[in-house]
Design an enzyme around this catalytic site. Sequence first.
Site, mmCIF file in Angstrom:
data_model
loop_
_atom_site.group_PDB
_atom_site.id
_atom_site.type_symbol
_atom_site.label_atom_id
_atom_site.label_comp_id
_atom_site.label_asym_id
_atom_site.label_seq_id
_atom_site.Cartn_x
_atom_site.Cartn_y
_atom_site.Cartn_z
ATOM 1 N N GLY A 19 5.731 -9.755 0.043
ATOM 2 C CA GLY A 19 7.112 -9.663 0.534
ATOM 3 C C GLY A 19 8.248 -10.011 -0.400
ATOM 4 N N GLY B 127 10.184 1.401 -3.967
ATOM 5 C CA GLY B 127 8.903 0.745 -3.721
ATOM 6 C C GLY B 127 7.789 1.770 -3.627
ATOM 7 N N MET B 128 6.574 1.353 -4.006
ATOM 8 C CA MET B 128 5.450 2.290 -3.989
ATOM 9 C C MET B 128 4.964 2.576 -2.570
ATOM 10 S SD MET B 128 5.381 3.260 -6.986
ATOM 11 C CE MET B 128 3.923 4.295 -7.017
ATOM 12 N N ALA C 190 -1.403 -3.251 -0.957
ATOM 13 C CA ALA C 190 -0.311 -4.011 -0.331
ATOM 14 C C ALA C 190 -0.835 -5.276 0.338
ATOM 15 C CB ALA C 190 0.409 -3.126 0.685
ATOM 16 N N GLY D 220 9.061 -5.891 -11.789
ATOM 17 C CA GLY D 220 9.403 -4.503 -11.491
ATOM 18 C C GLY D 220 10.891 -4.309 -11.729
ATOM 19 N N THR E 16 8.696 -5.481 3.440
ATOM 20 C CA THR E 16 7.641 -6.021 4.313
ATOM 21 C C THR E 16 8.188 -7.095 5.258
ATOM 22 O OG1 THR E 16 5.958 -5.528 2.695
ATOM 23 C CG2 THR E 16 5.406 -7.227 4.300
ATOM 24 N N GLU F 80 7.228 0.271 3.963
ATOM 25 C CA GLU F 80 7.538 -1.114 3.585
ATOM 26 C C GLU F 80 8.175 -1.179 2.202
ATOM 27 O OE1 GLU F 80 4.324 -3.899 4.362
ATOM 28 O OE2 GLU F 80 3.889 -2.870 6.241
ATOM 29 N N ARG G 260 14.641 -24.924 -29.850
ATOM 30 C CA ARG G 260 14.309 -23.741 -29.059
ATOM 31 C C ARG G 260 13.551 -22.701 -29.872
ATOM 32 N NH1 ARG G 260 20.017 -22.338 -26.488
ATOM 33 N NH2 ARG G 260 20.664 -23.346 -28.393
ATOM 34 N N CYS H 30 10.911 -4.107 -1.806
ATOM 35 C CA CYS H 30 9.949 -4.293 -0.719
ATOM 36 C C CYS H 30 10.672 -4.650 0.581
ATOM 37 C CB CYS H 30 9.038 -5.438 -1.147
ATOM 38 S SG CYS H 30 8.183 -6.242 0.183
ATOM 39 N N ASP I 82 -4.580 -2.843 -7.177
ATOM 40 C CA ASP I 82 -3.365 -3.183 -6.429
ATOM 41 C C ASP I 82 -3.347 -2.539 -5.056
ATOM 42 O OD1 ASP I 82 -0.772 -4.122 -5.945
ATOM 43 O OD2 ASP I 82 0.111 -2.269 -6.697
HETATM 44 P P1 5GP Z 1 10.104 -6.995 -8.286
HETATM 45 O O1 5GP Z 1 9.809 -7.504 -9.657
HETATM 46 O O2 5GP Z 1 10.785 -5.664 -8.301
HETATM 47 O O3 5GP Z 1 10.808 -8.002 -7.432
HETATM 48 O O4 5GP Z 1 8.682 -6.797 -7.565
HETATM 49 C C1 5GP Z 1 7.712 -5.910 -8.076
HETATM 50 C C2 5GP Z 1 6.543 -5.894 -7.121
HETATM 51 O O5 5GP Z 1 6.929 -5.445 -5.815
HETATM 52 C C3 5GP Z 1 5.420 -4.939 -7.494
HETATM 53 O O6 5GP Z 1 4.631 -5.391 -8.552
HETATM 54 C C4 5GP Z 1 4.659 -4.823 -6.172
HETATM 55 O O7 5GP Z 1 3.750 -5.878 -5.986
HETATM 56 C C5 5GP Z 1 5.770 -4.963 -5.142
HETATM 57 N N1 5GP Z 1 6.096 -3.650 -4.542
HETATM 58 C C6 5GP Z 1 6.344 -2.488 -5.175
HETATM 59 N N2 5GP Z 1 6.626 -1.514 -4.302
HETATM 60 C C7 5GP Z 1 6.541 -2.063 -3.080
HETATM 61 C C8 5GP Z 1 6.712 -1.533 -1.763
HETATM 62 O O8 5GP Z 1 7.033 -0.376 -1.516
HETATM 63 N N3 5GP Z 1 6.491 -2.421 -0.737
HETATM 64 C C9 5GP Z 1 6.134 -3.718 -0.950
HETATM 65 N N4 5GP Z 1 5.921 -4.489 0.100
HETATM 66 N N5 5GP Z 1 6.004 -4.244 -2.182
HETATM 67 C C10 5GP Z 1 6.199 -3.415 -3.237
#
Ligand code: 5GP
Length: 356
Positions: free
Chosen positions: A180, A279-280, A129, A247, A187, A300, A26, A185, A127
Amino acid sequence: MKIVDEIKLDFDDILLVPARSLAASRKEVDLKRNFKFFHSPKEWHGLPVVAANMDTTGTFNMGYALAKHEAITCLHKHNNSDRTVEYFKHYNIESSVWASIGMNQEDLNSLYVVRDGIHSDPNICIDIANGYTDRFVEWCAKVRSEFPDSIIMAGNVCTPEMVQELVLHGGVDVVKIGIGPGSACTTRLKTGVGYPQLSAIIECSHAAHGLKSSEGRMGLVCADGGCRVPADVCKAFAANADFVMLGGMLAGTDECEGDWEYDISDDGKEIKTHMSFYGMSSEKAQDKYNGGMNSYVASEGRTKIIPYKGSADSVMSDIKGGLRSCCAYVGATCLKDLPKCAKAIKVNRTHFDKSI
Ligand code: 5GP
């Protein structure tokens, strides 16, 4: 409505199978990758793990912490561009810290400020949605024409034809995959739209890798969203993701910015206990940056309370440990060989509840 009969898979629907091999231990597994790009003349070397350009995780401190692992941080687009210039000048870590923009002229103007300030093309994450519009492809092509040398990552999409469109006509080097799956998120809950992330990675990487530029360089993909534990990162790479964006896994680390909750220790010091990760597209982010939600769209994104996790360094070490062991189990001596060595089985449950 047309129904596709084949069942698409998510990280939880499979397990990777150990294989007999003469692979090295490893410790010797090489997790670094070298990439050439379809459009950008740059080469990139490092650990292809990316901190998401969310305002909690895409921070200057995250950039510095992940650069030590030769991993990438996409700074969130609300960072002040003059501060970004100072940061780049001070740390000189442009290959690890990328700038982010959405689809508007104001963001592009900030990018010009950064380029003029550091006297070179920054690498860029574009970036939005929903990457499924002609306007988005045209926007990516415009950014490419303005930044011919930059490595450009853009998305999000989740199907092969749109991956090819963005590489061939949008000038994109790395297409971001994921509609999604994100932990913050909603969505899928609000719109019923989405694609199981493991299948999306397999199908989109196949499409991207099948494209060859005149110099023989292929399109690449970044799996974005849905990784909750190191095993999901392993499965994303095994499914042929070139980069994996995180994220939620990095949320709650010291390097994050946002609203922290604290306890008071016996000696009167504040100790971090939780942070709010949103989420953004959530109402919270829209209130913060856009003066509230537009009345014609649903939020979303949601807010989650994440327990304090310590340093990003410890999360990265955990991921690297998981990746090394995964490669050793399936007989791969390096991350590049993981998809070739990996065999997966469909399962009904990946693990038992370990809480009892
Ligand atoms: P995680 O690693 O937390 O599962 O996913 C991170 C990703 O979620 C981000 O890079 C972005 O693409 C997506 N994301 C971030 N904020 C939002 C949001 O408010 N709505 C949606 N649909 N996707 C989000």
